[in-house]
Design a protein around this motif. Sequence first.
Motif, PDB file in Angstrom:
ATOM      1  N   GLY A   1       8.266  10.914   3.424  1.00 40.04           N
ATOM      2  CA  GLY A   1       7.954  10.607   4.645  1.00 40.04           C
ATOM      3  C   GLY A   1       6.329  11.324   5.035  1.00 40.04           C
ATOM      4  O   GLY A   1       6.056  11.222   6.298  1.00 40.04           O
ATOM      5  N   LYS A   2       5.986  11.723   4.274  1.00 41.74           N
ATOM      6  CA  LYS A   2       4.306  12.477   4.517  1.00 41.74           C
ATOM      7  C   LYS A   2       3.501  11.400   5.046  1.00 41.74           C
ATOM      8  O   LYS A   2       2.843  11.131   5.474  1.00 41.74           O
ATOM      9  N   ALA A   3       3.367   9.749   4.429  1.00 42.33           N
ATOM     10  CA  ALA A   3       2.989   9.052   4.690  1.00 42.33           C
ATOM     11  C   ALA A   3       4.062   8.020   4.559  1.00 42.33           C
ATOM     12  O   ALA A   3       5.050   7.580   3.535  1.00 42.33           O
ATOM     13  N   PRO A   4       3.861   6.912   4.954  1.00 38.36           N
ATOM     14  CA  PRO A   4       4.804   5.494   5.539  1.00 38.36           C
ATOM     15  C   PRO A   4       4.343   4.662   4.202  1.00 38.36           C
ATOM     16  O   PRO A   4       3.790   4.857   3.236  1.00 38.36           O
ATOM     17  N   VAL A   5       4.761   3.716   3.996  1.00 34.14           N
ATOM     18  CA  VAL A   5       4.012   2.475   3.193  1.00 34.14           C
ATOM     19  C   VAL A   5       4.070   0.955   3.773  1.00 34.14           C
ATOM     20  O   VAL A   5       4.691   0.390   5.169  1.00 34.14           O
ATOM     21  N   VAL A   6       2.574   0.321   3.624  1.00 32.11           N
ATOM     22  CA  VAL A   6       2.987  -0.986   4.305  1.00 32.11           C
ATOM     23  C   VAL A   6       3.048  -1.854   3.491  1.00 32.11           C
ATOM     24  O   VAL A   6       2.661  -1.923   2.173  1.00 32.11           O
ATOM     25  N   GLY A   7       4.254  -3.248   3.647  1.00 29.20           N
ATOM     26  CA  GLY A   7       5.053  -3.919   2.770  1.00 29.20           C
ATOM     27  C   GLY A   7       4.293  -4.767   2.970  1.00 29.20           C
ATOM     28  O   GLY A   7       3.986  -5.172   4.433  1.00 29.20           O
ATOM     29  N   MET A   8       3.777  -6.101   2.479  1.00 31.64           N
ATOM     30  CA  MET A   8       3.343  -7.253   2.947  1.00 31.64           C
ATOM     31  C   MET A   8       3.123  -8.769   1.979  1.00 31.64           C
ATOM     32  O   MET A   8       3.916  -8.350   0.808  1.00 31.64           O
ATOM     33  N   VAL A   9       4.151  -9.145   2.294  1.00 32.64           N
ATOM     34  CA  VAL A   9       3.331 -10.755   1.603  1.00 32.64           C
ATOM     35  C   VAL A   9       2.437 -11.387   1.767  1.00 32.64           C
ATOM     36  O   VAL A   9       2.640 -11.937   2.650  1.00 32.64           O
ATOM     37  N   TRP A  10       2.044 -12.037   0.611  1.00 32.54           N
ATOM     38  CA  TRP A  10       0.768 -12.826   0.188  1.00 32.54           C
ATOM     39  C   TRP A  10       1.537 -13.945   0.016  1.00 32.54           C
ATOM     40  O   TRP A  10       1.986 -14.051  -1.428  1.00 32.54           O
ATOM     41  N   GLU A  11       0.302 -15.026   0.259  1.00 30.77           N
ATOM     42  CA  GLU A  11       1.133 -16.031  -0.352  1.00 30.77           C
ATOM     43  C   GLU A  11      -0.799 -17.580  -0.899  1.00 30.77           C
ATOM     44  O   GLU A  11      -1.979 -16.718  -0.396  1.00 30.77           O
ATOM     45  N   GLY A  12      -0.406 -17.782  -1.657  1.00 30.95           N
ATOM     46  CA  GLY A  12      -2.220 -18.611  -2.134  1.00 30.95           C
ATOM     47  C   GLY A  12      -1.160 -19.049  -3.447  1.00 30.95           C
ATOM     48  O   GLY A  12      -0.657 -18.383  -4.260  1.00 30.95           O
TER      49      GLY A  12
ATOM     50  N   VAL B   1       0.789  -1.234  -0.177  1.00 31.24           N
ATOM     51  CA  VAL B   1       0.044  -0.655  -0.273  1.00 31.24           C
ATOM     52  C   VAL B   1       1.082   1.653   0.119  1.00 31.24           C
ATOM     53  O   VAL B   1       1.755   0.912   0.691  1.00 31.24           O
ATOM     54  N   LYS B   2       0.254   2.004  -0.960  1.00 35.08           N
ATOM     55  CA  LYS B   2       1.814   2.717  -0.949  1.00 35.08           C
ATOM     56  C   LYS B   2       1.495   4.845  -0.403  1.00 35.08           C
ATOM     57  O   LYS B   2       0.087   4.596  -0.092  1.00 35.08           O
ATOM     58  N   PRO B   3       2.054   5.304  -0.451  1.00 36.41           N
ATOM     59  CA  PRO B   3       1.351   6.402   0.831  1.00 36.41           C
ATOM     60  C   PRO B   3       0.217   7.238   0.706  1.00 36.41           C
ATOM     61  O   PRO B   3      -0.128   7.221   1.580  1.00 36.41           O
ATOM     62  N   ASP B   4       0.371   7.195  -0.498  1.00 38.31           N
ATOM     63  CA  ASP B   4      -1.545   7.462  -0.434  1.00 38.31           C
ATOM     64  C   ASP B   4      -2.784   7.218   0.005  1.00 38.31           C
ATOM     65  O   ASP B   4      -2.709   7.234   0.158  1.00 38.31           O
ATOM     66  N   GLY B   5      -2.282   5.855  -0.462  1.00 42.67           N
ATOM     67  CA  GLY B   5      -3.451   4.287   0.049  1.00 42.67           C
ATOM     68  C   GLY B   5      -3.481   5.127   1.591  1.00 42.67           C
ATOM     69  O   GLY B   5      -4.161   4.469   2.388  1.00 42.67           O
ATOM     70  N   VAL B   6      -2.215   4.784   2.159  1.00 41.65           N
ATOM     71  CA  VAL B   6      -2.189   4.546   3.925  1.00 41.65           C
ATOM     72  C   VAL B   6      -2.410   6.303   4.165  1.00 41.65           C
ATOM     73  O   VAL B   6      -3.858   5.956   4.550  1.00 41.65           O
ATOM     74  N   GLN B   7      -2.473   7.411   3.053  1.00 47.98           N
ATOM     75  CA  GLN B   7      -3.051   8.455   3.650  1.00 47.98           C
ATOM     76  C   GLN B   7      -4.481   8.437   3.048  1.00 47.98           C
ATOM     77  O   GLN B   7      -5.120   9.155   4.874  1.00 47.98           O
ATOM     78  N   ARG B   8      -5.100   8.014   2.758  1.00 52.93           N
ATOM     79  CA  ARG B   8      -6.668   7.609   2.582  1.00 52.93           C
ATOM     80  C   ARG B   8      -7.255   6.721   3.109  1.00 52.93           C
ATOM     81  O   ARG B   8      -8.487   6.472   2.800  1.00 52.93           O
TER      82      ARG B   8
END
Length: 238
Positions: free
Chosen positions: A152-163, A92-99
Amino acid sequence: MFIRTAASTLRQAARRQSTTALATRSISTSSGQQGARSTAFRFGTAAAAAAAVTFGYTLLTSKQESLVVHADSSVPIYGVPGTSKERTFIAVKPDGVQRGLISDIIARFERRGYKLVGMKLLVPSQALAREHYADLSSKPFFAGLVDYMTNGKAPVVGMVWEGPSVIKQGRIMLGATDPKAAGPGTIRGDYCLTIGRNICHGSDSAESAQKEISLWFGGKGEVVDWTSNNEEWIISDN
Ligand SMILES: Nc1ncnc2c1ncn2[C@@H]1O[C@H](COP(=O)(O)OP(=O)(O)OP(=O)(O)O)[C@@H](O)[C@H]1O
C-alpha cells in the motif's frame, strides 16, 4: 430473443428513469424556472439513456452497478487472441505509480494505436498478488515481491489493452524483465535500473492474458467493448 430482451430492458429502464424524473421534479419545482430547466435536462438525459438500450446497451439493476451502463458484448473480457480483439493485461506497478509514470506508459500504448478497454487503480490483496505470481512462488524473492505489490505504499494500475498482436507487442514495448537487458526506447530500457523495480508488467502469452485479465477484472462493465473512431485509420488492411 435479443430484441425481446432489449425491449424488456428498455421498458424497465424507462420505468426507472421516469421514477427518477418524477423524484427530480418534486425536488426541483421549489426552485422555479431553473428547476424546470433542470427537470427537462434530466428528463432528456433519462430519455437518451433509455434510447441507448435500443442499441444493445443494458442498464444494470443492482444497487452497486446502478450507475454503470455497459455494452452487452459477445467478446470475452480476455478478448480473442490472433484477431484485432486480442487483449493483454498491462500493469503499472507501485514503483511506476510512485514515480509518476502512469501517463507515459498509457501514452505509449495509445500512440501505438492500441485501445484501452479496462483500467483500475488498486492496492491488490495478498491473495491476488500470490495468484498473479503463482509461477514464481518457489523463488527466493517471492515474499518480497508480494509485499512490494501489496503493502500500500503505492497502488497498482491494472489495464486491459486491445489490438492486433498486443500480447507480443506489449512485451516488446515493456522491454526485457531485467532492465539492464532492456533496449533504449522500451519502457524499462528508458526508466528502470533493477529487476526488482521494473515498473510494469505485461502478459507473456495468450494463456497468461486470459488468466490475468480474469483475475484482475471481471465485474460487469469493468472491461468495455467499444469502437474507436480511429480504427479504420489504424488497423485496416488494404
Ligand atoms: N531475481 C529477481 N529478483 C527480484 N525480483 C524479481 C527477480 N526476477 C523477477 N522478479 C520480479 O518478478 C516479476 C515477474 O518475473 P517474471 O520472471 O515473471 O518476469 P516477467 O514476466 O517479465 O515480469 P512481469 O511478470 O512483471 O511482466 C518481475 O517483473 C520482477 O518484478
